[in-house]
Structures are given as C-alpha cells and as structure tokens.
Design a protein around this motif. Sequence first.
Motif, PDB file in Angstrom:
ATOM      1  N   ASP A 110      31.927 -32.532  70.086  1.00  0.00           N
ATOM      2  CA  ASP A 110      31.040 -33.525  70.709  1.00  0.00           C
ATOM      3  C   ASP A 110      30.634 -33.408  72.072  1.00  0.00           C
ATOM      4  O   ASP A 110      29.510 -33.746  72.440  1.00  0.00           O
ATOM      5  CB  ASP A 110      31.721 -34.979  70.538  1.00  0.00           C
ATOM      6  CG  ASP A 110      32.094 -35.347  69.009  1.00  0.00           C
ATOM      7  OD1 ASP A 110      31.255 -34.888  68.222  1.00  0.00           O
ATOM      8  OD2 ASP A 110      33.051 -36.071  68.921  1.00  0.00           O
ATOM      9  N   GLN A 113      28.089 -30.750  72.086  1.00  0.00           N
ATOM     10  CA  GLN A 113      26.663 -31.322  71.198  1.00  0.00           C
ATOM     11  C   GLN A 113      26.024 -32.242  72.375  1.00  0.00           C
ATOM     12  O   GLN A 113      24.684 -31.982  72.579  1.00  0.00           O
ATOM     13  CB  GLN A 113      27.070 -32.056  70.219  1.00  0.00           C
ATOM     14  CG  GLN A 113      25.815 -32.492  69.173  1.00  0.00           C
ATOM     15  CD  GLN A 113      26.350 -33.506  68.080  1.00  0.00           C
ATOM     16  OE1 GLN A 113      27.273 -33.719  68.143  1.00  0.00           O
ATOM     17  NE2 GLN A 113      25.070 -33.770  67.210  1.00  0.00           N
ATOM     18  N   ASN A 114      26.642 -33.003  73.148  1.00  0.00           N
ATOM     19  CA  ASN A 114      25.992 -33.840  74.017  1.00  0.00           C
ATOM     20  C   ASN A 114      25.642 -32.986  75.300  1.00  0.00           C
ATOM     21  O   ASN A 114      24.392 -33.128  75.959  1.00  0.00           O
ATOM     22  CB  ASN A 114      27.144 -35.030  74.615  1.00  0.00           C
ATOM     23  CG  ASN A 114      27.365 -35.922  73.709  1.00  0.00           C
ATOM     24  OD1 ASN A 114      26.436 -36.382  72.870  1.00  0.00           O
ATOM     25  ND2 ASN A 114      28.458 -36.488  73.679  1.00  0.00           N
TER      26      ASN A 114
END
Length: 338
Positions: A110, A113-114
Amino acid sequence: MNADISNAWQKVQAMVNGFFALLPNIVLALIVFVIFFFVARTIKQVVKRLTSNRRHARNLGMVLGRLAQGATILLGLFISLTIVIPTLRAGDLVQLLGISGVAIGFAFRDILQNFLAGILILLTEPFQIGDQIVFKNFEGTVENIETRATTIKTYDGRRIVIPNSELFTNSVQVNTAFDHRRLEYDVGIGYGDDIDRAKQLILEAMHETEGVLREPAPDALVMELAESTVNIRARWWIQPPRRADALDARDKVLTAIKKKLIANGIDLPFPTQQILFHDQTEETDGDRSRQREGWPAGKGKVPKPRSISDSLRKLAEMRSQSNGSTGDSEAVSTRDEV
C-alpha cells in the motif's frame, strides 16, 4: 586448555592480518562512497533547480531529487562493496536486490502504491497546489501533494488527508482548472406569464450584475414545463472560478433576477395542488359532454352540489328505511309460523 587458547589466538591473529590486508580496500571504498554521497547531494540540488521553473512543482522537485540522491548513493554502496570484497559480483548484488525488492514490495504494498501514484500525480499534474477540487464527498483547496497522500482544506476549515492511490484511480473534479466557470439556476414562472418577456428580463438582470462576464455571454433557456411552473434556466460565466467568487456571483444574480421579475409583474409561483371532490362539482363547472376531472363522457345528469350535512341526512334516511324493511319481514315471518 593451552591448545584451545593457542587456536583462538591464531584465529584472532588471522582476523587482524586479514583486516590490515583489506585496510587499503576499505579506505578506498570509504573514499568512493563519500564521493558518491556528495555527488548525490549535488544531483539532488540540480534536479530541484531544473524543476523549479514549473509552477507549483516544489514537491515534484523534492521527490525527484530524493529519488536521484537515493539511486546515486545505492550505486556508490554497490561499488564500495565490490572494492572491499573483490569476489562479490554485480550479478549477486542484483539478485540480492531483486529478492529484497520482492519481499519489501509485498510487505509495503500500500505504501509503495501510494508512493508511485504520488509521483505520477506530481508528473502529470491533473491538479496543482491551490486548486479547488471535489473528490467523492470531500471538497476543498489542495494544500499539499506528498508522496503518500494529498491534503485538502475544506471550506469549513477542516483538513482531509486522501491517499494518492485513491486520487489517481478515481474521478476528481477540478473547479479551478480553467479561467472561466459557468453557473446556472432554474427560475420558475407562471403558466400565464409571457415566456419571451421573462427570458428578456432574466438576461437584463444578469447583464446588469457585477461580476458576470459579457463574453461568454449569459443565456436563458426554457428547460421544463413543470407541474406548477415553467422553468427557465439562467446560465452565466464568472472569473475567477473560485468558490467564494461563485457564491458571491450567485447571490447577486438571483437577487437581481427576483427583483427584475417582480418589478415587471412576472409571477414566481410556488408549488400548488388542487383537490376535486366529484360530489361537490357545480352545474356550471364546464361541459359534461366531454370527459374531464374523472367524470364519464356523455350527457348524463349533472349531480348537484351536496354539503356534508346533506350527506349525513341522506345516510340516516337510508339506514332508517333499511331498518323498517327488516322489521316488516320479521313480522310476516312470525304470522306464517302461527
């Protein structure tokens, strides 16, 4: 006991000898790493300077500068390790880096991805710092675009932190992307009013309002024949397109339209409902030869109007007649039995 101490001493001497043998390589590796470290800092400053010409690109320059600095330092570390350990091959380092990258990728999916979404947002610039955006149920001014999340300040003074992956994969409405912005509002007039006259008055009111642009010109269009009104949509353009200016222009335009229409006798009706009771229809209420208001077609007898008291009196008479007929039938039945 003495043999164990002798073996241990020999191992320590071997380690010390090996260290002194590698000392020139270690010193050279440190020098190379320090050189790459300062080169990395220089590259970071150069990247930030190159991106400083782009509007609102301070975060982009910072992120790209850090990436360039990290890549340069990592390269310097690899070269230093190969100097200290000559048997270490570049292929082994790449293989180790690949395995470590996969493990880190799964552990921090995550976050990565950010991070990637933040870099793409900074590069493509679908919106910039200072823009006013709408994302799902949130609306406000973009305060900062970081590598992990973007922060916006709502109009009521709250801060919203939105992950960059959400912004990059969903639709975002940017209200300040262009210099002009169009506003609109539906004005309802009565069915008995002159539509052309009402449209002319609405246009005059918008032209006379401060803040409404002459080009593109405002317009008034009939949009709907509603239940109680004829809806005319007033549309006008403003500049700049920020929310405060939009609210101010909306207030001025609607106030001017209402005053203009009322002053010229144009009705602004509110929603109304009409309830018809069939037994209260008067004889003079239209021609019954045609079907209207739920009455069957034909030239049948028109019912007279009836009040509530008359209806109650007639109902009482019907009940009394019913009771009387029931009593007579019981009396006949009794005589037959006798």
